[in-house]
Every structure is written in C-alpha cells, then in structure tokens.
Design a protein around this motif. Structure first.
Motif, mmCIF file in Angstrom:
data_model
loop_
_atom_site.group_PDB
_atom_site.id
_atom_site.type_symbol
_atom_site.label_atom_id
_atom_site.label_comp_id
_atom_site.label_asym_id
_atom_site.label_seq_id
_atom_site.Cartn_x
_atom_site.Cartn_y
_atom_site.Cartn_z
ATOM 1 N N ILE A 1 -4.610 8.868 1.288
ATOM 2 C CA ILE A 1 -5.350 7.597 1.316
ATOM 3 C C ILE A 1 -4.436 6.453 0.861
ATOM 4 C CG2 ILE A 1 -7.280 6.322 0.266
ATOM 5 C CD1 ILE A 1 -8.687 9.093 0.069
ATOM 6 N N ARG B 1 0.507 5.529 0.404
ATOM 7 C CA ARG B 1 -0.427 6.616 0.735
ATOM 8 C C ARG B 1 -0.357 7.675 -0.362
ATOM 9 N NH1 ARG B 1 -2.939 7.235 5.343
ATOM 10 N NH2 ARG B 1 -1.467 5.887 6.452
ATOM 11 N N LYS B 2 -1.487 7.881 -1.033
ATOM 12 C CA LYS B 2 -1.561 8.899 -2.091
ATOM 13 C C LYS B 2 -2.683 9.857 -1.715
ATOM 14 C CE LYS B 2 0.098 5.774 -5.715
ATOM 15 N NZ LYS B 2 -0.225 4.977 -6.896
ATOM 16 N N LEU C 1 0.840 -1.198 0.000
ATOM 17 C CA LEU C 1 0.000 0.000 0.000
ATOM 18 C C LEU C 1 0.876 1.250 0.000
ATOM 19 C CD1 LEU C 1 -2.378 -1.214 2.881
ATOM 20 C CD2 LEU C 1 -2.990 -1.132 0.462
ATOM 21 N N GLU D 1 -3.452 3.305 -0.990
ATOM 22 C CA GLU D 1 -3.923 2.642 -2.207
ATOM 23 C C GLU D 1 -3.096 1.401 -2.485
ATOM 24 O OE1 GLU D 1 -4.056 5.212 -5.576
ATOM 25 O OE2 GLU D 1 -5.232 6.750 -4.535
ATOM 26 N N GLU D 2 -3.761 0.381 -2.983
ATOM 27 C CA GLU D 2 -3.055 -0.852 -3.329
ATOM 28 C C GLU D 2 -2.157 -0.614 -4.540
ATOM 29 O OE1 GLU D 2 -5.725 -4.106 -3.895
ATOM 30 O OE2 GLU D 2 -6.439 -4.060 -1.822
ATOM 31 N N VAL D 3 -0.940 -1.116 -4.440
ATOM 32 C CA VAL D 3 -0.003 -0.988 -5.564
ATOM 33 C C VAL D 3 0.735 -2.313 -5.722
ATOM 34 C CG1 VAL D 3 0.354 1.505 -5.251
ATOM 35 C CG2 VAL D 3 1.844 -0.119 -4.064
#
Lengths: 330, 680
Positions: free
Chosen positions: B70, B66-67, B64, B72-74
């Motif tokens: 929030i 943080r973008k 994950l 986000e799955e990467v």
C-alpha cells in the motif's frame, strides 16, 4: 475651444489617484511587448497602438472563474470585488460590444457573476490618432463614461456620464486646443468603418435569404483547425462551460470560456449532435452574429473589432469569410 | 491577477503565452503572446487550455512509498533515502547497467541534463534514455548519418516560403497546429503546391494538389521510386549533387530497382501518382519535406528518414529558405531532451560516449572519474531486459510507459519483475501503479527552465505559481538524489546556473544564457555569446561536411495483415489529447471533446461489420483486445484502422507490436495486423 487635455504623464497621475476609489485597469505592455489590459504598474502604459488583442470583455467575463462555492451544506456566491473597476482602453467598437453583452447578460436571467464586476465599473474609451501604425481610431461618442481622444500625442478628455463628469472635475485644469484638431479627428472618424459595415450587411442579407450553399461552408471549414481562437477573442462571444473542482473543504463550481467550434459544444448525452459537422459549426459562427442575432436582437452582433481576423491562424475570421461570401454570392 | 510569459507544455511548435494567475495563486487562464515569433498572438485549442490541469485535485502532492503493498505518504527525506539506497543495491547486485534512468521530453533542458548527469556521473551507467526513442530516434540516427545533424534543418517560418511542401507522415494541423496553419496559409494565399502522402485523409489532404494514400509501411519503395523518376527524367540538381554530396552512385544503383510500376504495386497506388509527385516536387524552386511519426515509427524508420534526406539532397533542397528536411518534434522538449544527451550513446550536444576524449572532457567538467563508455540499453530494450529479469531497477521521470510503450502486457510484466521502480510525475498514472516510490514533481507552471522547440529554439519556461503542496521541481529532486548518493557536483543556486554549465560543455548551446533568451529564444547551433543563432542548417556545407546519400531497400513491416487479422492498425495522437492523457484528460474542454477511446474506421469497413457510427466495438491483435467507440469516417482508408493512444480504459498500446527498428530501436507503432468485431 476649452477642453481638458492630458499629457500621458498627467494621465498617469490621474489614473494613479483614481486607485483610491477604483480598481484601475489600463493598456500595458508586458514583458515581451504584448499589450493587454492590466493593472496600473503591471507594465509601461501602452494606450497607443490600437485595439488590444485580448477579448476586451474578459475584464468582466474572464477565461475561467468561480461562480459558486459549496461547503458545509450551503452555497455561496463569490465575494464581490472590494472596489469597482475603472477600465481604460475600449475602442468605440469594444464599447459597442460591451453594451451588447451587458444587454445579453441582463436579458431574462441576470448573470450576477458578470454584474458583480460590471456594476459601477467606469468605462474609458480611447480614440483618435493612437491606432496601430498611427491609424485613426473611431471616436466613441457617448457609449462610455469617458473618452480619451488622442491628437497624436496628448489626450483630449470628454465625459459623457455623471460619473465620468465627476472624475473630470477632480482633475481640474483645462487647456485650449485648436478647434480644428478635434473637428478634423471627428470628421475623419465619421468616414471610418462604413466599408466594413456594408460588407457585414451584405453578408447578413445573403444569410437571411439563405443564398449561401453548404459547399461554401465546407470550403471554409476545411481551413478551420478548431483552435477556438475566434470565439475566445471575440468580445461578444459569451458561451461558457461549467465544471466542479474540490478545494479541500468543499466544491467550487467554475465556468470556462467555451466555443461553438467544438464538437462537444452541443453534443447531447445520447451522442446525437445537432452541430456534429464541421461545416455546420463554421456556418453557425458566422450565421449566429449576422442572421440569428438579427432576428433576436434586431441587429448584427459583430462590431468589426477585427479580433477574430487577427487571431485566426488560417485567415477565416468573420470579415475574411464575409468578403469571400459576398464576392461569390453577392 | 498576475501574468507570466512561458512556453506551452504540449507539442514541439514552441508557442509562448502568458499564464494568468489569480490572487489565490490559481491558474485561471491563458493569453497568447502577440509578439512571439511562432505564436504571433495565436494558439491552438490545447494551448488555450494549457492552464487547466495544473490545479487539478488529482495532483501528486506528497512523496509516497509502497509499504506492504500500500502506498503511504512519507516525507521527502525518507523517500529520497530509499531511492538512493535501492538504486545502489540493485547496482551492487546486478552491476551498474542493471539500473535504467528514463528522462522526459516533458521536463526542461536543465532537468534532462541533470538526469543524464545523474545516470552517468553518479550511477556510472549510460542507461539513460527517454521517449524520443519512441518518436524520433530514427530521425536522430538517419539525419545524423546523411546530413550530420539529427534536427529540423529549417525554421517554422520557412513553411511560408516554400513553393512546394511535401507532407509525409505528420498530421500537422492536429499535432503541430500552428505549423499546419502556416502550410494552409501558404497554400491558400500564395498558391504553394501541397503534396500529402498519408494513408489517412487528414485535413491538409483536403487542400492538397496530390494526396497519395499508399499502404502503411511502404515509404521506402515510394520515396525510392520518386527518386527513380527524378533521375530518369533528368530532374535532379546535378550541381548540388556534385558540389555538396557524396555516394550518389550508390543511390542511383539502389533507386534504379524501384521503377514506378514496380513501386506502385508494392505501395498499392498507381505509377502515375508516383510520377506526378516526383515531377511536382522536382519542379519547385524551393521544395520542403515535412515529416513525422508516419515516417519514423517503423521497423524501417531509419531507412525512411534516410530516403527523405536523399530526396532533398537529390533535388538540391537543403540549406536555403523554404526547403529542407523537417522532422516535426512532437513534444514540448523532445528536441531539448535529445540535445541534453538523455540518450544512451551521447552526452549533451550529441558528443559520443564512445569517444575517450569526450569522456575525459566530461570527467574534468563534472569532477568525476571513469565515466562509462559502454552503451547497453535504450528505453525499449530496457523494458525487454526487465521482462527477462536482467534489469533490476528503473527510475522514470515524467513518462508513462504503460501507456506509451508497445504491447502493454509486456510492459506490465517488465515493471512487475523489477526489484525497484521509482516514478516521478505530476499525476498518478498506470505506470505509477507499479512504483515502489512515487515522487511528486511540479508542472511547467511551477518552475523555471528552458524548452527547445522543433525549430531548435531554446526558450524560457517561467514559474507562474508556487509548487503545489509538497511537490518539487524535477531539477531539485535530481540534485538532492545526487547529493544523497555522495556526489558534490550537482548543487546549483538556480536553473540559470545549470544552463551556464550546459553551455560550457555543449558546443551547440555555447552561446545560450538566460540573459540572452529572456524574451525571445535562440536557435542552436549557437556556439558563443555573440552568435545570433542558426535559422537554417547546412547552408554552405553540411554539418558532416558533404551530405551523404544513404540509400535503403524495402523491408516489409513485421506483422502484415492476414486472413485471421485482416486489418492494418496504425496508432498516434488526436488533436484534443496529448500522449497518455494525464494532462488533457484533466482539462475540461479537451476531455469533453473526446471523452471515449475510439478507432477511426472507414464507412465501407463499418458497414461490412454492421458497426454503427458511435457504437462500441472491439479491436483485437495478437497481443489483446480493446473496446472502443467506432469513429466511422472517410479519414480512414478501407482496410486500415487508426487508434489514438490516450485512453487507459481503451489503450491502443495493448494492441501494438513490440517490434523494433534494428538501428534506432524505435517500435513499429504504425503497422500491425488487427481484426474487429461489433460489441453486443
């Protein structure tokens, strides 16, 4: 006397051939020498060595299992196993335990999850000169389908039920063994366990007559670390807790072995706990099998298998506690 | 059903058991190993439930990032690229020591070694530490100075051989249960004498010949006074002292200032109790000291440890069966994490980073140049530096400082100020709430490796199931980060190869290999492939040559009770939960057993504040206030509160004080001033 006698090699061959119709479970020696009931081939065959340490009834009532699945708005029971089990390795005491929990799980409310595995399972007891350190294991008699009576090396095979007899017929050949061999084993077997049973009966009487004071239970519970091993090793302990777990597309309901030695076992949502003290929990562990079950089932439900005494790290298994109790109050 | 022999992931006792795996690759049970030297077919309640959390649906399964605030799955590539670039960026801006690497006592030896190597060889900083800082850093320093080795001197089976066991500061039946049971067996079956010096009436206290309930934090005057009595009554072992030790005269001078009457007043006990303890301990043929956090987690933790070592040497109780100074290590691999050099001052095997020859040796082995020789941060000072703004980036593997470090608000401030935080863990934690990148790691059940138990036994951890979803073993993640950072020296085909490298550079592990520890572990020091391992340290001579008496004088704890905060608050673990609760609170029976945050309070204190058993109440210190349930029990002494630190909704470490031992930097978890009130 003509009876069927199998060498360990022949026994292996028989068990291997039984796999066509059965899910065969046998005592095996694992990586570090620990003996368990496992699948044939999971490790070297380890029938000799006495009772298996693990809860023998875990074959049908495992540590943790799914009891139902919930998905798409409906409930499903777990799929039944494709083959019935053939389990080798029960001692006489283990078979007595199994007989009791069969009754327990069938009483009033039939436990389908248990009987999914238990129904049609073939129980093969082991007895004779194959106990720990060469000790004699009690001859089972007829509370199993088949029995392997060890003469110190080979196994004299006896069948008691139709399914057992049918399996024996499949093996075929028989050999002659000296009559006195079997007679001697049975004679010695009859002498076993009397002392242990006398002790349990004496302890049971003390409990039923309410002659054991709280101070005794306090002194025992001071030595209890609530590891729960006594319950988790006991073949007649049947308590479980349930929990739900999401599985991606639904929810599985699981059950997991529980223990009456835990504070949370009977704690109510209000916080009230009828077993909220250590000494009460310790008392219950013994009282349940030696007094409460006597009232409910008409007999003691400890079959002296010795597992709780082996597994308890502080030496307060049921036989040890009864010994102390009878010495003090008997 | 498949069975895999492995080592328990909870305390440092090091029990081995079999994990049961069903046909769907799910863990469905535990079976004890009847052959294991410590387990002997037995387990504690946590051991019996050690399979339960592994398949919990809360597991972190995808990297994950943080973008825009929030997570986000990467993919793994994107996550690891960002980790490397951000760590380098922080170091470019603030210098090499502006990044901190936090290793983990939960992970394997191999992973701790690699985290240490990553920090030193790749990122060129000695800012590598782990939670031993919070539990036994005072042991490592105190025993190294006095005995020459910072580990348990004896083996677990010695608990059964002692004639007298002096338990000060551990709650063994709850924190190292199978060790505690060995003590119970020795006492109840063999009649061994048991001395428990603990403020709480722990289970062992019920069976003790003497139970001393001194004031928290008065260990030094208590232990000094015991030694005072032993010397005054001529009960010391003069032969041992003259042949095996040095600096005895200095000890005599210091302990002479602690006669029982004076110490008793400081400690809040009677002089007779001190005399009784001294006589019982000194009279035993084989006397053993067993200690843990009650000794170490003080601003005078190193002093406490040294006093324990002094007492053992004074009575000749080192180097033989049933004796010794035995710090019990609280986590499955906290011993190993220290052994592997996940500490700022040493490489693996306690080889000092300040020694140029040692650095050269590692530079050659790792094929790098200019390994750093400066020691800058420990875990605890790194948090302080982050709060001050001088530390810019942290890479935390398998630790949860928001729950485990003192003064949670201070930790929060520190984590918020960081430019970059990466957290590698198995579950989301309140520490990962502040992370810029979260890397999903595997549990012990999904990987191979080794743990080293409290008795220095290096044992196998074996993979039972495949990693869940995209999670990966920590060692593979660390190797990938090293490669992305441009370092070629962290590529291994298997964890066994990593152990071979460890053995090649770490003399005390020189004889350890996977082949040798396949079924039963080996106890270090194990210098070569033919060495059988070492059950007892310091047998003929101390690791440092002569044992050194290192006397200490009493320094009171930093924050003592006063009119406004009249209670002493002490913190620790409970039996059913483990540390920050990430695993045990996701285990059905363990969580059911103790579901709510609580404080142990004496019946007298509860009555005086009209607090009913099981009711909600508040505990407050100068750091904050926490709502907990009242566990009214005579385990607690009047005036003293005890809180476990497992509950994020009632965090004990919101209350604790960020005061550190000046040498070990260990926080004073065992003493701070508190007040209470009933919840309406």
């Amino acid at each position: 006397m003509k009876v069927l006698v199998l060498t360990e090699q022949k026994l292996m061959e028989f068990l291997a051939s039984a796999r066509t119709a059965y899910d065969v479970r046998v005592p095996v020696s694992l990586h570090d020498g620990t003996r368990v009931i496992g699948r044939l081939g999971e490790g070297p065959l380890a029938i000799k060595g006495g009772a298996i340490n693990q809860k023998i009834t875990s074959i049908f009532f495992p540590h943790m299992e799914t009891v139902l699945k919930c998905s798409n708005g409906g409930f499903e029971s777990p799929e039944p196993a494709p083959k019935p089990m053939l389990v080798v390795g029960f001692t006489k005491q283990d078979a007595d335990c199994l007989e009791f929990i069969d009754r327990f799980y069938n009483d009033k409310f039939r436990d389908d999850v248990y009987f999914n595995k238990r129904d049609n399972a073939v129980i093969v007891c082991v007895s004779g000169r194959c106990g720990a350190n060469g000790k004699l294991l009690k001859v089972s008699g007829d509370n199993c389908d088949m029995e392997l009576i060890c003469d110190g090396q080979d196994y004299i095979v006896r069948a008691y039920t139709d399914v057992g007899k049918s399996l024996i017929e499949d093996i075929g050949s028989t050999e002659i063994v000296p009559e006195e061999t079997l007679e001697q084993i049975e004679k010695e077997s009859d002498q076993l366990c009397v002392e242990g049973l006398d002790l349990l009966n004496a302890a049971s009487k003390l409990l039923l007559e309410d002659k054991v004071p709280d101070e005794f239970w306090q002194s025992i519970s001071d030595r209890c670390i609530a590891c729960t091993s006594c319950n988790l090793a006991c073949p007649t302990c049947t308590c479980f807790d349930v929990f739900d777990r999401t599985n991606g597309c639904g929810i599985d309901r699981w059950r997991i072995w529980d223990s009456c030695q835990l504070d949370g076992f009977m704690r109510e949502a209000s916080g009230h706990n009828p077993m909220g003290q250590e000494l009460i929990r310790t008392r219950r562990r013994i009282h349940h099998k030696l007094a409460a079950d006597v009232t409910r089932w008409g007999h003691i439900t400890c079959y002296q298998c010795g597992r709780c005494d082996n597994v308890c790290p502080t030496g307060i298994g049921i036989m040890s506690v009864c010994k102390e109790m009878v010495e003090k109050y008997g | 059903m498949k069975r895999t022999l492995t080592t328990c992931p909870y305390c440092g006792t090091g029990c081995m058991f079999y994990l049961l795996v069903d046909d769907k690759d799910t863990l469905v049970g535990i079976e004890p190993s009847s052959e294991h030297v410590t387990a002997k077919g037995q387990l504690c309640v946590k051991g019996w439930n050690a399979h339960h959390f592994v398949n919990h649906p809360d597991r972190l399964t995808t990297p994950l990032i943080r973008k825009n605030g929030i997570l986000e799955e990467v993919g793994w590539d994107e996550a690891l690229d960002l980790v490397v670039s951000k760590l380098k960026q922080a170091q470019s801006a603030g210098g090499k020591d502006s990044a901190m690497f936090v290793s983990s006592a939960k992970t394997t030896n191999e992973e701790n070694y690699l985290m240490m190597k990553l920090a030193r060889a790749v990122f060129k900083t000695n800012n590598i530490d782990h939670c031993a800082r919070l539990c036994h850093s005072s042991t490592v320093i105190g025993l190294m100075e006095t005995l020459g080795s910072g580990a348990m001197t004896n083996s677990i089976d010695c608990m059964e051989k002692a004639d007298c066991i002096f338990v000060t500061g551990p709650n063994t039946t709850e924190q190292h249960p199978l060790i505690g049971t060995r003590i119970i067996e020795n006492v109840t079956k063999n009649g061994a004498k048991l001395i428990v010096a603990d403020n709480r009436k722990i289970r062992l206290a019920r069976l003790a010949d003497i139970h001393v309930r001194w004031k928290n934090g008065t260990d030094v005057p208590f232990l000094n006074s015991i030694m005072n009595v032993i010397i005054a009554e001529g009960l010391e072992d003069n032969e041992f002292i003259s042949k095996r030790t040095e600096n005895y005269e200095e000890l005599k001078i210091v302990v002479a200032d602690y006669p029982p009457e004076k110490a008793a007043e400081i400690c809040g006990i009677t002089a007779q109790e001190i005399v009784d303890v001294a006589r019982m301990f000194a009279a035993a043929k084989r006397a053993m000291i067993v200690y843990s956090m009650g000794i170490t987690q003080h601003t005078h933790g190193v002093d406490n440890v040294k006093c324990c070592a002094n007492l053992a040497m004074l009575t000749g109780n080192v180097g033989s069966p049933g004796t010794g100074v035995n710090p019990l290590r609280g986590q499955n691999n906290v011993q190993g994490a220290c052994d592997m050099g996940a500490l700022p001052n040493v490489f693996s095997g306690y080889q000092k980073v300040t020694d140029p020859d040692v650095r050269k040796k590692f530079e050659k082995a790792w094929r790098v140049r200019n390994l750093p020789g400066e020691i800058v941060h420990t875990v605890t000072t790194a948090i302080n530096a982050a709060a001050e703004g001088s530390l810019k980036a942290m890479y935390i593997m398998g630790e949860n400082p928001m729950m485990s470090d003192p003064d949670q608000n201070h930790v929060r401030e520190a984590l918020e100020k960081l430019d970059f935080l990466v957290v590698q863990d198995i579950f989301p934690t309140i520490t990962s709430d502040y992370a810029d990148v979260i890397l999903p790691a595997t549990t012990y059940a999904e990987k191979d490796g080794t743990f080293t138990s409290t008795e220095r036994r290096v044992q196998r951890v074996s993979k039972a199931i495949e990693p869940i979803n995209q999670s990966r073993p920590d060692w593979q993640i660390l190797c990938d980060i090293a490669a992305l950072a441009g370092y070629e020296g962290m590529k291994y085909d298997s964890v066994s190869d990593i152990m071979d490298e460890i053995a090649s550079v770490t003399p005390i592990y020189g004889g350890i290999s996977y082949e040798r520890i396949d079924m039963i572990g080996l106890q270090w020091p194990c210098p070569d492939r033919n060495h059988p391992g070492t059950k007892i340290l310091h047998v003929d001579k101390f690791s440092r040559g002569l044992g050194k008496f290192s006397p200490a004088r009493y320094r009171p704890s930093v924050e003592m009770p006063d009119e406004e905060y009249p209670f002493v608050l002490s913190t620790g673990r409970s039996y059913f939960h483990f540390h920050s609760g990430t695993m045990t609170r996701r285990s059905q029976l363990l969580d059911r057993e103790q579901r709510f945050p609580y404080v142990e309070i004496s019946p007298q204190d509860a009555a005086e504040h009209a607090i009913a058993p099981g009711s909600w109440m508040y505990v407050a210190t100068r750091r904050g206030e926490v709502k907990v349930k009242a566990n009214v029990t005579d385990v607690a002494k009047k005036g003293v509160l005890f809180m476990p630190f497992h509950y994020k909704e009632g965090p004990a470490n919101l209350l604790t004080i960020n005061a550190l031992d000046p040498v070990a930097n260990i926080p004073e978890y065992k003493v701070c001033a508190a007040k209470i009130r009933k919840a309406q």
